[in-house]
Design a protein around this motif. Structure first.
Motif, short mmCIF file in Angstrom:
data_model
loop_
_atom_site.label_atom_id
_atom_site.label_comp_id
_atom_site.label_asym_id
_atom_site.label_seq_id
_atom_site.Cartn_x
_atom_site.Cartn_y
_atom_site.Cartn_z
N ASP A 230 -70.46 -33.54 -48.89
CA ASP A 230 -71.14 -35.37 -49.20
C ASP A 230 -70.92 -35.64 -50.27
OD1 ASP A 230 -73.22 -36.84 -49.45
OD2 ASP A 230 -74.89 -36.20 -48.39
N LEU B 110 -61.51 -35.80 -49.86
CA LEU B 110 -61.57 -34.87 -48.50
C LEU B 110 -60.29 -33.87 -47.65
CD1 LEU B 110 -62.77 -37.79 -46.21
CD2 LEU B 110 -64.09 -35.47 -47.03
N SER C 50 -70.83 -37.63 -37.45
CA SER C 50 -71.19 -38.62 -39.04
C SER C 50 -72.45 -39.04 -38.46
CB SER C 50 -69.69 -40.52 -38.88
OG SER C 50 -70.46 -40.28 -39.84
N PHE D 98 -70.73 -35.30 -41.33
CA PHE D 98 -70.53 -35.93 -42.89
C PHE D 98 -71.40 -36.56 -43.07
CE2 PHE D 98 -66.37 -34.61 -41.13
CZ PHE D 98 -65.76 -34.43 -42.44
#
Length: 243
Positions: free
Chosen positions: A192, A234, A135, A17
Motif C-alpha cells: 500500500d 510493484l 485486491s 493490495f
C-alpha cells in the motif's frame, strides 16, 4: 515498528493490495471527478470557488469511516454515487446543473473512473501464476467489472471490496481476508502507499511494503522510516519474491 523484510518468501501464497494509487489512479487526479465531469458541469463555475472551498463541497458520505451501508451489487454502488453527487450539487449551487444530469455523471464515474499503471499490466498476469493477488477496495464494487473489462479479473483469485462486507476498518478487513481464505499472516504480504495501512497489516503479523513511486517520497521515507520496507514500484515485489 520493526522492519519486516525477513519473511520466508517460500511461504507466501497471497499478495494483498489496496488498489487505489497502487494499481490504479483517477485519470483526472481527483477520486470523485470522473473523466467527462466537465462535459456536464461548467468548468468556469466549478473554478469560481477557491480550491479549499471546492474540496469542502465534496461530501464525506462515501468515505470508509462514514459508510455503513452494505454494497454488494453494482446497482447499489451506482445508487450510492447518485446520492453522493446530489449532495455535492446541494453544497455547490454555483454548478447550476440539473439533477437529471447526475445519472450521466455517475455512469461515467462508475464505469470509466480507473486508470491503471503500466507495471500493473506487466506484472499481474505473471504474479498470478504463483500467488493469489487479492485486491481490497474500500467502496468501489464496480472495480470488479473494470478488472474484468481489462482481463485482470482472472489474475485476482480473491477480489473483494470492504463495502461488500460492511467493513470500514482496515484491520478488520485484513483479518477477514486471512480467515476467509484459510491463510496465516506469514503466508501473505501487503502492499500500500499509506503508511497507516501498512502498520495495520504489520500488527496482524503480515509483512507490509510501503509503495513510494515518487522519488522524493521514496528518499524521504527511506531516511525517515528506516524500519519500513520501502519500494519504488510493484516490480520490486517481483524481485523480492524471486530472491
Amino acid at each position: 515498528m520493526s522492519k519486516s523484510n525477513t519473511f520466508d518468501k517460500n511461504k507466501i501464497k497471497a499478495i494483498l493490495f489496496n488498489p487505489e494509487r497502487v494499481l490504479n489512479i483517477s485519470p483526472t487526479g481527483h477520486w470523485f471527478i470522473a473523466p467527462n465531469f466537465f462535459k456536464y458541469i461548467n468548468k468556469n463555475n466549478f473554478n469560481s470557488k477557491e480550491k479549499y472551498q471546492r474540496n469542502l463541497s465534496f461530501p464525506k458520505c462515501v468515505d470508509p469511516e462514514s459508510n455503513e451501508s452494505l454494497i454488494i451489487y453494482e446497482k447499489e454502488n451506482f445508487e450510492q454515487f447518485n446520492y453522493y453527487y446530489k449532495i455535492l450539487l446541494e453544497n455547490f449551487p454555483q454548478l447550476e446543473i440539473k439533477f437529471e444530469k447526475i445519472d450521466s455523471i455517475n455512469v461515467d464515474y462508475v464505469y470509466n473512473h480507473y486508470k491503471f499503471f503500466n507495471d500493473t499490466f506487466k506484472l499481474f498476469p505473471e504474479l498470478s501464476k504463483n500467488y493469489h493477488p487479492k485486491s481490497n477496495s474500500n467502496n468501489c464494487t464496480s472495480l470488479k467489472n473494470i478488472f474484468k473489462k481489462i482481463s485482470f479479473k482472472n489474475c485476482f483469485k480473491i477480489l473483494n471490496t470492504s463495502s461488500q462486507k460492511n467493513i470500514n476498518n482496515i484491520n478488520t478487513f485484513h483479518i477477514s481476508s486471512i480467515d476467509e481464505y484459510s491463510l496465516s499472516p506469514n503466508e501473505a504480504i501487503f502492499v500500500d502507499d499509506n503508511i497507516k495501512n501498512c502498520d495495520a497489516a504489520k500488527k496482524l503479523g503480515i509483512t507490509s511494503f510501503l509503495l513510494c513511486e515518487d522519488y522524493k517520497s521514496y528518499i524521504y521515507n527511506k531516511i525517515k522510516h528506516r524500519e519500513y520496507n520501502i519500494i519504488r514500484s510493484l516490480s520490486d515485489i517481483k524481485s523480492i519474491l524471486a530472491k
